[in-house]
Scaffold this motif. Structure first.
Motif, PDB file in Angstrom:
ATOM      1  N   GLY A 211      -0.840  -7.404  -2.332  1.00  0.00           N
ATOM      2  CA  GLY A 211      -1.524  -6.191  -1.930  1.00  0.00           C
ATOM      3  C   GLY A 211      -3.027  -6.243  -2.113  1.00  0.00           C
ATOM      4  N   PRO A 216       0.524  -3.710   2.849  1.00  0.00           N
ATOM      5  CA  PRO A 216       1.755  -3.126   2.290  1.00  0.00           C
ATOM      6  C   PRO A 216       3.009  -3.949   2.521  1.00  0.00           C
ATOM      7  N   VAL A 219       3.403  -6.284  -0.274  1.00  0.00           N
ATOM      8  CA  VAL A 219       3.774  -5.583  -1.507  1.00  0.00           C
ATOM      9  C   VAL A 219       5.283  -5.343  -1.525  1.00  0.00           C
ATOM     10  N   GLY A 234      -2.507  -5.080  -5.864  1.00  0.00           N
ATOM     11  CA  GLY A 234      -1.668  -3.993  -5.367  1.00  0.00           C
ATOM     12  C   GLY A 234      -2.441  -2.846  -4.744  1.00  0.00           C
ATOM     13  N   SER A 237      -1.687  -0.917  -1.436  1.00  0.00           N
ATOM     14  CA  SER A 237      -0.556   0.016  -1.362  1.00  0.00           C
ATOM     15  C   SER A 237      -1.022   1.389  -0.914  1.00  0.00           C
ATOM     16  N   LEU A 243       5.257   3.687   0.705  1.00  0.00           N
ATOM     17  CA  LEU A 243       5.288   2.579  -0.260  1.00  0.00           C
ATOM     18  C   LEU A 243       4.667   3.002  -1.579  1.00  0.00           C
ATOM     19  N   LEU A 244       3.555   3.689  -1.503  1.00  0.00           N
ATOM     20  CA  LEU A 244       2.883   4.115  -2.724  1.00  0.00           C
ATOM     21  C   LEU A 244       3.774   5.032  -3.538  1.00  0.00           C
TER      22      LEU A 244
END
Length: 359
Positions: A211, A216, A219, A234, A237, A243-244
């Motif tokens: 990330g 994404p 990730v 990351g 993200s 995704l977050l």
């Protein structure tokens, strides 16, 4: 009171060097002091590129494969100046001293033993050396320290399995995590799943890079195939709210390194680093320096740049520091003590510390 300074708007700001924090994203070679690099290179007659001497810190980019190659070449040159056991011990001691100066109370330094094996008697001998250097540096500086062993994704996945088994052997002797570093655009991440399974069975924290140079989708791969418990970087993200939210719900910490993100061209400037988006979503964030030798910024600098770029309050900065501690593998007693000291930093009277004026 905790030392403060006035801002242009008249708001008092506490000294970030006194904010207790944990450092979870620091690479071994990249932690070297610039002055140490120059001294060791001169000692052994090693010719350094101008970008590591007169033009330091170097102008970097990882926007394409050629840019990453240049970055990696500088890293390899820096690694080459470490020739003796004393050099290794010096690097670890100075990294600890630098973190203590910046308010660090716990450090998890990441190292790939295979990069030093040929010079120091193999991966096991080098790991023994690093762990003993960490033990001595922790004793001498008072900084809590542990090691993350990281595989190189540009090497064969079987090499990663060897390193995972090595990390597992030291799981109760100072190694707390297993990572996967280098250009995340290279190779197939899923191919490293067997190595991460070995580390997972040993109870190590799984901390692959993901990330940063990829978005994404990568990730998700790190979460699904490597079972990441923390993500090296990351930060991207933030581009995918679904995704977050998954990351937040799973409690996966993001090791965000703002200065290196900008230096490598992931973001155009510090105000573009999406820290507010991550914070607003409730993500667990641990700010890290990544490679101070190449990016010219230490641990406290990450907090200072994000304070300036996003107008963060002292409370928000204290919350970031507390998240770094909670995401660490520090022992419970150490973690609790640091968290208490963070509360004293933000509110010394309520936290029970005697009030004192700055000089």
């Amino acid at each position: 009171m905790v030392p403060t300074r006035a801002t242009g708007e008249g708001r008092e700001q506490r000294d970030l060097l006194t904010l207790p924090k944990a450092h979870l994203h620091l690479h071994f070679t990249g932690s070297m002091r610039h002055a140490t690099l120059l001294e060791l290179a001169e000692r052994d007659g090693i010719s350094l590129p101008d970008s590591l001497v007169a033009e330091w810190p170097p102008q970097l980019s990882a926007a394409d494969e050629k840019g990453w190659f240049r970055f990696q070449r500088l890293y390899d040159v820096a690694r080459s100046v470490l020739r003796t056991e004393d050099d290794v011990r010096r690097l670890v001691r100075e990294a600890a001293e630098d973190d203590v100066r910046d308010g660090g109370r716990w450090l998890e330094i990441q190292v790939d033993p295979s990069g030093y094996a040929a010079r120091f008697g193999g991966i096991t001998a080098f790991t023994d050396l690093v762990l003993d250097a960490v033990r001595v540096a922790a004793r001498d500086t008072g900084l809590g320290m542990a090691v993350v062993i990281a595989a190189n994704r540009t090497r064969h996945p079987l090499d990663a399995r060897t390193l995972a088994r090595l990390a597992a052997q030291y799981a109760d002797r100072g190694v707390v995590g297993f990572g996967l570093s280098n250009d995340e655009r290279r190779g197939s991440t899923a191919d490293f799943a067997p190595a991460f399974a070995i580390a997972e069975r040993a109870g190590l924290t799984l901390v692959p890079h993901g990330g940063e140079l990829r978005g994404p989708e990568h990730v998700r791969t790190c979460l699904d195939t490597l079972h990441a418990g923390r993500l090296g970087h990351g930060v991207r993200s933030a581009e995918d709210p679904e995704l977050l939210d998954r990351i937040v719900q799973a409690g996966v910490a993001l090791e965000v390194c703002p200065v290196s993100n900008v230096a490598l061209g992931v973001y155009s400037d510090l105000t573009s680093v999406p820290l507010p988006t991550l914070m607003a979503a409730g993500a667990t964030i641990a700010l890290g320096a990544d490679d101070p030798l190449l990016f010219g910024s230490q641990l406290a600098g990450q907090y200072a740049t994000m304070r300036a770029a996003h107008d963060l309050t002292d409370r928000q900065l204290a919350d970031l520091a507390a998240m770094s501690v909670r995401a660490s593998r520090a022992p419970d007693a150490v973690r609790d003590a640091i968290l208490s000291d963070i509360e004293r930093w933000i509110d010394p009277v309520t936290a029970g510390a005697p009030a004192r004026m700055s000089p």
